[in-house]
Scaffold this active site. Sequence first.
Site, short mmCIF file in Angstrom:
data_model
loop_
_atom_site.label_atom_id
_atom_site.label_comp_id
_atom_site.label_asym_id
_atom_site.label_seq_id
_atom_site.Cartn_x
_atom_site.Cartn_y
_atom_site.Cartn_z
N ASP A 25 -4.57 -0.06 -2.19
CA ASP A 25 -5.39 0.86 -3.00
C ASP A 25 -6.75 1.12 -2.34
OD1 ASP A 25 -5.86 2.48 -5.19
OD2 ASP A 25 -6.66 0.85 -6.42
N HIS A 42 -5.40 8.72 3.01
CA HIS A 42 -4.00 8.25 3.09
C HIS A 42 -3.56 8.17 4.55
CE1 HIS A 42 -3.83 8.44 -1.17
NE2 HIS A 42 -3.82 9.76 -1.26
N SER A 70 3.65 4.92 -6.67
CA SER A 70 4.17 4.44 -7.94
C SER A 70 4.81 5.58 -8.74
CB SER A 70 3.04 3.82 -8.77
OG SER A 70 2.17 4.84 -9.24
N LEU A 136 11.01 -9.67 10.38
CA LEU A 136 10.33 -9.38 9.11
C LEU A 136 11.14 -8.40 8.26
CD1 LEU A 136 7.67 -9.41 7.34
CD2 LEU A 136 6.98 -7.40 8.65
C1 IPE Z 1 -1.47 1.59 -7.43
O1 IPE Z 1 -2.61 2.31 -7.14
C2 IPE Z 1 -0.28 2.27 -6.81
C3 IPE Z 1 -0.18 2.16 -5.35
C4 IPE Z 1 -0.98 1.48 -4.59
C5 IPE Z 1 0.92 2.83 -4.77
P1 IPE Z 1 -3.18 3.39 -8.16
O2 IPE Z 1 -4.45 3.91 -7.56
O3 IPE Z 1 -2.15 4.39 -8.50
O4 IPE Z 1 -3.49 2.50 -9.44
P2 IPE Z 1 -4.37 2.79 -10.72
O5 IPE Z 1 -3.99 4.15 -11.22
O6 IPE Z 1 -5.81 2.76 -10.29
O7 IPE Z 1 -4.07 1.68 -11.67
C1 IPE Z 2 -3.80 4.68 -2.19
O1 IPE Z 2 -5.05 4.65 -2.76
C2 IPE Z 2 -2.71 4.30 -3.13
C3 IPE Z 2 -1.76 5.37 -3.42
C4 IPE Z 2 -1.44 5.65 -4.64
C5 IPE Z 2 -1.10 6.10 -2.36
P1 IPE Z 2 -5.55 5.70 -3.84
O2 IPE Z 2 -5.08 7.07 -3.48
O3 IPE Z 2 -5.21 5.24 -5.21
O4 IPE Z 2 -7.12 5.61 -3.60
P2 IPE Z 2 -8.25 5.52 -4.70
O5 IPE Z 2 -7.89 4.38 -5.61
O6 IPE Z 2 -8.26 6.83 -5.41
O7 IPE Z 2 -9.49 5.26 -3.92
MG MG Z 3 -6.10 4.00 -6.51
#
Ligand code: IPE
Ligand code: IPE
Ligand code: MG
Length: 252
Positions: A25, A42, A70, A136
């Site tokens: 995240d 990303h 997700s 792995l």
């Molecule tokens: C969780 O991150 C999902 C992934 C890392 C794929 P999100 O950014 O979607 O989570 P929330 O919405 O902050 O809980």
């Molecule tokens: C990557 O981080 C996780 C994915 C859902 C791909 P985010 O896109 O949620 O980044 P933030 O949380 O907005 O910084």
């Molecule tokens: Mg996020």
Amino acid sequence: MDRLDELLKQIDPAQLPCHVAMIMDGNGRWARMRGRERGEGHAEGISTVRRVTELSSDIGIKYLTLYAFSTENWNRPQEEVDTLMYLIGWAIERELPDLIRNNVKIHLIGNIDRMPEEARRKLTGSRDKTAHCTGLNLGICLSYSGRWDITRAAQRLATDVKEGRIAPEDINEESIRERLDTAAFPDPDLLIRTGGEKRISNFLLWEIAYSELYFTDLLWPDFGKAEYAEALLAFQQRERRFGKTSDQVTNG
Ligand code: IPE
Ligand code: IPE
Ligand code: MG
């Protein structure tokens, strides 16, 4: 000696987690802080995927599971979803030769049928080309959520009951576990979440019952091998009791 070597020297190979799971995240914030588009975050995050996969492989971790997209992420703006789907297909294809060289076996976890055709083709193609690998095990969670997986396991069980393959009174934890998409993996020993949030966001709900949780404020693109090694060291300091007392655990 650099910081990573210093940290790696402190890690006890006998006490490594067998399975590490990661909630990747913070890509969007990483880009926004630099006045760039979220998609660039990303793209940058792919380098971290490479780093954590390499280190896991090098130090002999057997299972690594990455939360890449997700079920709830489908609700993001279409443009961002499109960018992510494109990047996922592009990255897996680009990394494939190195993954094969490093003996990494890809497992796809989640509702892959919901992925756009091109990304799905690149993902399943790459998975098939690593099917012979014995190093792995890399689980990539896409269009995945813990509740989605548990719900589907319940559907499978219901079908098996209906068709007489299992009696309701014989259903136990193992019957549920083996119907999850993660069935080939043991439960994670360590779950790492970058990006500062202290929540699970519908990841591996069944599997993390006794996982050690590690949260870091670092954004995913800033998470490096040394930071991963720090998390592994922190894991080695934990006492896993599984409901027992500390005395029981230390005195066998
Ligand atoms: C969780 O991150 C999902 C992934 C890392 C794929 P999100 O950014 O979607 O989570 P929330 O919405 O902050 O809980
Ligand atoms: C990557 O981080 C996780 C994915 C859902 C791909 P985010 O896109 O949620 O980044 P933030 O949380 O907005 O910084
Ligand atoms: Mg996020």
